[in-house]
Design an enzyme around this catalytic site. Structure first.
Site, PDB file in Angstrom:
ATOM      1  CG  ASP A  40      -2.127   0.882   0.972  1.00  0.00           C
ATOM      2  OD1 ASP A  40      -1.976   2.063   0.664  1.00  0.00           O
ATOM      3  OD2 ASP A  40      -3.183   0.504   1.346  1.00  0.00           O
ATOM      4  CB  SER A  84      -6.070   2.348  -0.396  1.00  0.00           C
ATOM      5  OG  SER A  84      -4.969   2.945  -0.121  1.00  0.00           O
ATOM      6  CD  GLU A 300      -3.090  -3.327   2.729  1.00  0.00           C
ATOM      7  OE1 GLU A 300      -3.341  -2.034   2.374  1.00  0.00           O
ATOM      8  OE2 GLU A 300      -3.876  -3.834   3.718  1.00  0.00           O
ATOM      9  CG  ASP A 305      -1.233   4.676   2.619  1.00  0.00           C
ATOM     10  OD1 ASP A 305      -1.242   5.352   1.687  1.00  0.00           O
ATOM     11  OD2 ASP A 305      -1.878   4.613   3.468  1.00  0.00           O
ATOM     12  CG  ASP A 351      -2.581   1.067  -2.996  1.00  0.00           C
ATOM     13  OD1 ASP A 351      -1.528   1.423  -2.879  1.00  0.00           O
ATOM     14  OD2 ASP A 351      -3.329   1.000  -1.873  1.00  0.00           O
ATOM     15  CG  HIS A 352      -1.896   4.975  -3.405  1.00  0.00           C
ATOM     16  ND1 HIS A 352      -0.882   5.472  -2.711  1.00  0.00           N
ATOM     17  CD2 HIS A 352      -2.843   4.243  -2.724  1.00  0.00           C
ATOM     18  CE1 HIS A 352      -1.189   5.102  -1.484  1.00  0.00           C
ATOM     19  NE2 HIS A 352      -2.450   4.533  -1.333  1.00  0.00           N
ATOM     20  CG  HIS A 440      -2.746   8.483  -1.668  1.00  0.00           C
ATOM     21  ND1 HIS A 440      -3.791   7.567  -1.893  1.00  0.00           N
ATOM     22  CD2 HIS A 440      -2.184   8.276  -0.443  1.00  0.00           C
ATOM     23  CE1 HIS A 440      -3.770   6.864  -0.891  1.00  0.00           C
ATOM     24  NE2 HIS A 440      -3.034   7.344   0.150  1.00  0.00           N
TER      25      HIS A 440
END
Length: 476
Positions: A40, A84, A300, A305, A351-352, A440
């Site tokens: 993440d 996310s 995950e 993150d 995811d980013h 993000h």
């Protein structure tokens, strides 16, 4: 010819007593096992920094050794920079959806478009029943096909990324409703999960306890842990209980913390309290492999993150290394179960992105040790490797910085390696933000793959295309 070889291999496998189809070395026409790893917030620069942190500039992570790679576009249905929920949901459903939305149709909104109020009250959902429709997920499809399924995370099990695999809701923060979707036979259960997800490991216990329990986030009196037990699950709440669980425990739920699990740096300091992500991945595989039809497992590394939002780079890099350790564990373990990964696909991605950057023209630092801050230290000139580089005001600065974040001093002062190497040091940012509110980033992310069908992942892909490739390789 290939079909004849497969049929003969299947016949031979059946003739060997005790050999499960899941562990057969004969290559099937489609993958029997898929393990999807999601870091993440693990952008490319975070990966680079984690590599230097662990192994030095010329070293490598397990992720670096994956034979097939691609770049992934992560934008959501309504935003250039995704959160996310829709990004992970794109991988799990093949549908672009709006920010904050968990595995719902593209027309689903997380907020009232007239009042702009979010469809959530505390941890309770207020989503209108007419607000979009559920979109089937990869895990649900695997469950329908009779495969074993598992969800492993270092965040709350009800958090956005894991939720996209098993839940459908218009706003990711409705975690009480998300929890209810996971518990078989209860009100609000997601019937598409059949008898339930087989292995569930992570944090978030507070969303499964009745409101009468201290620290509970629920607003009702349901005891979802008790409901899990009634549905045939073994429940574990700490590392001792986790270690005692075995492959004979066909259904396992582990909720180790009220909210998110510890950052890996903190977990290491208190190793007796919580299992590592690699531990949980290994245990999940041990249990899921007993299903002869195969498995789908999502893992995950969620706290990468969170540390990036805090701009605590050391925590973020250590959690990235812990995520990489879990990948190595899975590859090694699956190579024993399925030599050569002939029937197993392992995908690793993010995811980013985030706004972490590597500043300036630093000398090589080598890996981080107790006596060498490495990439976490102050930037020194590559000319002599000693002289500190300075900003326009004459003050030294760190190699790692952030485009935005909470630490944006009005007047910069001299920093030391000892200060910036601290586990809780918040790296400086260019744009000031509230505490924990670094954002993000919109950059493309890395995808690596190994095993059955891995060669299909190449070039620049949209995250929704990843779903289609996995579904095809998986034969779902």
């Amino acid at each position: 010819m290939k079909r004849k070889v497969f049929l003969w291999g299947a016949f031979a496998a059946l003739s060997i007593a005790g050999l499960s189809a899941c562990s057969s070395t004969t290559e099937a026409p489609v993958a029997k096992n898929v393990i999807f790893f999601l870091g993440d917030g693990m952008g490319l620069t975070t990966m680079t920094a984690a590599r230097i942190y662990k192994a030095g500039e010329d070293g490598e992570l397990t992720m670096d050794t994956l034979p097939e790679t691609a770049f992934i576009k992560t934008y959501s249905n309504d935003a250039q920079v995704t959160d996310s929920a829709p990004s992970m949901a794109a991988y799990m459903t093949g549908v672009k959806m709006n920010n904050e939305v968990v595995s719902m149709s593209a027309d689903t909104s997380a907020y009232d478009k007239n009042t702009f109020a979010s469809y959530v009250s505390g941890a309770d959902s207020t989503c209108p029943s007419t607000n979009g429709t559920a979109v089937p997920t990869m895990l649900e499809k695997a469950k329908t096909a009779g495969l074993a399924t598992g969800v492993v995370t270092t965040t709350r099990i009800t958090h956005a990324t894991p939720a996209t695999t098993y839940a459908h809701i218009c706003h990711r923060d409705g975690e009480n409703a998300i929890a209810a979707q996971l518990v078989p036979n209860g009100s609000g259960y997601n019937s598409a999960l059949g008898a339930g997800v087989d292995v569930i490991l992570g944090g978030g216990l507070a969303y499964f306890q009745p409101k009468t329990t201290t620290g509970s986030k629920r607003t009702d009196t349901r005891d979802l842990v008790a409901e899990f037990k009634t549905a045939g699950y073994k429940f574990v709440a700490n590392k001792t209980e986790f270690d005692a669980a075995t492959a004979s425990d066909k259904k396992l739920v582990g909720l180790f913390t009220p909210s998110h699990m510890s950052y890996d740096l903190d977990r290491i300091a208190n190793a007796a309290n919580e299992p590592s992500l690699a531990d949980m991945t290994s245990k999940a595989i041990d249990i899921l492999k007993s299903n002869n039809r195969g498995m789908f497992l999502m893992v995950e590394g969620g706290r990468i993150d969170h540390a990036l939002h805090e701009t605590t780079a050391r925590k973020a890099l250590q959690d990235t290394v812990a995520f990489d350790d879990a990948i190595k564990t899975a590859i090694d373990k699956m190579n024993i179960i399925d030599p050569g990964l002939k029937n197993t696909l392992i995908v690793v991605t993010a995811d980013h992105d985030h706004t972490l950057v590597l500043n300036g023209y630093s000398a090589l630092t080598g890996k981080t040790t107790d006596t060498n801050p490495g990439v976490l230290g102050l930037l020194r000139s590559y000319i002599d490797g000693i002289t500190l580089s300075t900003d326009a005001g004459g003050n030294p600065f760190t190699i790692i910085g952030f485009g935005n974040g909470e630490n944006r001093p009005a007047t910069r002062t001299a920093l030391t390696d000892a200060t910036v190497f601290g586990a809780t040091y918040h790296q400086e940012a260019a744009i000031p933000m509230a505490l924990g509110s670094e954002t993000h980033g919109g950059g493309d992310v890395f995808l690596g793959a190994i095993g059955k069908g891995a060669e299909k992942f190449t070039g620049v892909l949209v995250n929704t295309e990843v779903f289609g490739l996995i579904r095809g390789i998986f034969g779902l």
